[in-house]
Write an enzyme that holds these catalytic residues in place. Structure first.
Site, PDB file in Angstrom:
ATOM      1  N   ASP A  43      55.121  64.362  -1.750  1.00 19.17           N
ATOM      2  CA  ASP A  43      54.894  65.133  -2.984  1.00 19.17           C
ATOM      3  C   ASP A  43      56.215  65.716  -3.498  1.00 19.17           C
ATOM      4  O   ASP A  43      56.257  66.317  -4.572  1.00 19.17           O
ATOM      5  CB  ASP A  43      53.816  66.212  -2.796  1.00 19.17           C
ATOM      6  CG  ASP A  43      54.198  67.267  -1.775  1.00 19.17           C
ATOM      7  OD1 ASP A  43      55.237  67.122  -1.098  1.00 19.17           O
ATOM      8  OD2 ASP A  43      53.429  68.254  -1.641  1.00 19.17           O
ATOM      9  N   SER A  44      57.315  65.487  -2.752  1.00 18.79           N
ATOM     10  CA  SER A  44      58.648  65.801  -3.263  1.00 18.79           C
ATOM     11  C   SER A  44      58.924  64.996  -4.532  1.00 18.79           C
ATOM     12  O   SER A  44      59.866  65.295  -5.274  1.00 18.79           O
ATOM     13  CB  SER A  44      59.721  65.502  -2.204  1.00 18.79           C
ATOM     14  OG  SER A  44      59.531  64.218  -1.646  1.00 18.79           O
ATOM     15  N   ASP A  82      51.239  61.312   0.660  1.00 21.06           N
ATOM     16  CA  ASP A  82      51.205  62.769   0.816  1.00 21.06           C
ATOM     17  C   ASP A  82      50.110  63.340  -0.084  1.00 21.06           C
ATOM     18  O   ASP A  82      50.105  63.090  -1.295  1.00 21.06           O
ATOM     19  CB  ASP A  82      52.577  63.313   0.368  1.00 21.06           C
ATOM     20  CG  ASP A  82      52.979  64.552   1.111  1.00 21.06           C
ATOM     21  OD1 ASP A  82      52.208  65.025   1.970  1.00 21.06           O
ATOM     22  OD2 ASP A  82      54.091  65.054   0.832  1.00 21.06           O
ATOM     23  N   LYS A 112      49.165  62.213   4.654  1.00 26.32           N
ATOM     24  CA  LYS A 112      49.772  63.394   5.276  1.00 26.32           C
ATOM     25  C   LYS A 112      49.265  64.630   4.543  1.00 26.32           C
ATOM     26  O   LYS A 112      49.071  64.590   3.319  1.00 26.32           O
ATOM     27  CB  LYS A 112      51.305  63.344   5.178  1.00 26.32           C
ATOM     28  CG  LYS A 112      51.975  64.625   5.664  1.00 26.32           C
ATOM     29  CD  LYS A 112      53.485  64.497   5.756  1.00 26.32           C
ATOM     30  CE  LYS A 112      54.238  64.878   4.504  1.00 26.32           C
ATOM     31  NZ  LYS A 112      53.997  66.258   4.019  1.00 26.32           N
ATOM     32  N   GLU A 114      49.498  69.232   4.724  1.00 20.77           N
ATOM     33  CA  GLU A 114      50.186  70.392   5.299  1.00 20.77           C
ATOM     34  C   GLU A 114      49.190  71.384   5.916  1.00 20.77           C
ATOM     35  O   GLU A 114      48.114  71.598   5.365  1.00 20.77           O
ATOM     36  CB  GLU A 114      50.995  71.101   4.206  1.00 20.77           C
ATOM     37  CG  GLU A 114      52.095  70.232   3.625  1.00 20.77           C
ATOM     38  CD  GLU A 114      52.921  70.935   2.543  1.00 20.77           C
ATOM     39  OE1 GLU A 114      52.724  72.143   2.318  1.00 20.77           O
ATOM     40  OE2 GLU A 114      53.767  70.248   1.937  1.00 20.77           O
ATOM     41  N   GLU A 181      58.932  70.855   9.887  1.00 21.98           N
ATOM     42  CA  GLU A 181      60.001  71.143   8.911  1.00 21.98           C
ATOM     43  C   GLU A 181      60.506  72.583   9.052  1.00 21.98           C
ATOM     44  O   GLU A 181      59.713  73.530   9.198  1.00 21.98           O
ATOM     45  CB  GLU A 181      59.450  70.932   7.487  1.00 21.98           C
ATOM     46  CG  GLU A 181      60.467  71.222   6.395  1.00 21.98           C
ATOM     47  CD  GLU A 181      60.041  70.739   5.010  1.00 21.98           C
ATOM     48  OE1 GLU A 181      58.996  70.077   4.888  1.00 21.98           O
ATOM     49  OE2 GLU A 181      60.782  71.030   4.053  1.00 21.98           O
TER      50      GLU A 181
HETATM   51  O1  KIV Z   1      57.201  65.468   0.283  1.00 16.98           O
HETATM   52  C1  KIV Z   1      58.077  65.210   1.116  1.00 16.98           C
HETATM   53  O2  KIV Z   1      59.083  64.563   0.824  1.00 16.98           O
HETATM   54  C2  KIV Z   1      57.903  65.708   2.467  1.00 16.98           C
HETATM   55  C3  KIV Z   1      59.039  65.516   3.425  1.00 16.98           C
HETATM   56  C4  KIV Z   1      60.094  66.508   3.156  1.00 16.98           C
HETATM   57  C5  KIV Z   1      58.578  65.553   4.822  1.00 16.98           C
HETATM   58  O3  KIV Z   1      56.895  66.264   2.778  1.00 16.98           O
END
Ligand code: KIV
Length: 287
Positions: A43-44, A82, A112, A114, A181
């Site tokens: 989600d970055s 994510d 993934k 959180e 992280e």
């Molecule tokens: O969204 C992302 O890029 C991440 C990584 C920093 C692990 O969650």
């Protein structure tokens, strides 16, 4: 050969695992060619591609669009999608439905999400739907408002123990790995010893089971004023390279250096005389 979830579990005792974010087709091809184990469509995306200040505003549909672009490249890497903020924070049913969209419509291999204790029921429900889950503990960017910013987590023994309990919970629930992280290296090392699933670190030091970085950080696709986090290592300076290429293009077009004959198509059956006659015709038509 395509990397699978069981393979990632095996790698804990074999060698370090590599994970890289990717958000599009060409990057997916490159990451696969480099034989990275896992692609995370993170989600970055919200920050490094879409220009948001944080990860909170990216939507399911936006994420899905990029997961599809990544999987179209058919990478050998395991593809993890994510789950964006609020796609798994309401009901279990909604969370399973959203996770399944990444698998069915996005062709991802896993998702993934959180969090630990707070997400127990959600993680259980998604795994019950046969969807592999990668956890994410420590500095979880979707909780930035609760954490008061992007702060290193687990800095006291009490908080480190809480992190350990959450890592054990993820293992017990059946997660196949987790991202850890922004935690002190010594804490990450203990967690890595105490759980049997791979821990992939980012800002968690060297003594974990693998490392992940954000692709745009690694290649330096960031303008000069951007300050990298402490854990980032730039392996290239792509922003500067791209600006240089664009400046060269502008100069060559303005000076009529580009395109050359090499970049242009030949006349085929049209002769110089044909063109002369054609121009006369056009003049008549237009007058
Ligand atoms: O969204 C992302 O890029 C991440 C990584 C920093 C692990 O969650």
């Amino acid at each position: 050969m395509k990397i699978t979830v069981p393979k990632i579990l095996d790698l804990k005792s074999e060698r370090q695992i590599t994970m890289m974010t990717a958000y599009d087709f060409p990057t997916s091809k490159a990451v696969s060619e480099a034989q990275i184990d896992i692609i995370l469509v993170g989600d970055s995306l919200a920050q490094v591609v879409l220009g948001h200040d944080d990860t909170l505003s990216v939507t399911m549909d936006e994420m899905l669009h990029h997961v599809q672009a990544v999987t179209r490249a058919k990478p050998n890497c395991l593809v993890v999608a994510d789950m964006p903020y609020m796609s798994y924070h309401n009901t279990k049913e909604e969370a399973v439905k959203n996770a399944a969209r990444f698998i069915q419509e996005g062709k991802a291999d896993a998702v993934k999400l959180e969090g630990g204790f707070k997400r127990k029921d959600i993680i259980e429900a998604i795994i019950s739907a046969e969807i592999p889950v990668m956890g994410h503990l420590g500095l979880t960017p979707q909780s930035k408002n609760m954490m008061g910013g992007y702060k290193v987590q687990g800095k006291t023994l009490e908080l480190a123990t809480e992190l350990l309990e959450e890592a054990v919970l993820l293992e017990t629930l059946g997660c196949f790995s987790m991202v850890l992280e922004g935690v002190p290296s010594v804490v990450a090392e203990v967690l890595t010893e105490k759980v049997s699933i791979p821990i992939i670190g980012i800002g968690a030091g060297a003594n974990v089971d693998g490392q992940v970085l954000v692709f745009h950080d690694l290649i330096g696709m960031k303008s000069k004023e951007y300050i990298d986090a402490k854990f980032v290592k730039r392996y290239a300076n792509q922003h500067e390279e791209v600006v240089k290429a664009l400046e060269n293009f502008k100069k060559e077009v303005e000076n009529k250096v580009f395109p050359t004959e090499h970049h242009s198509y030949e006349a085929g059956k049209i002769t110089e005389n044909d063109v002369k006659e054609w121009k006369k015709e056009i003049k008549k038509i237009l007058s």
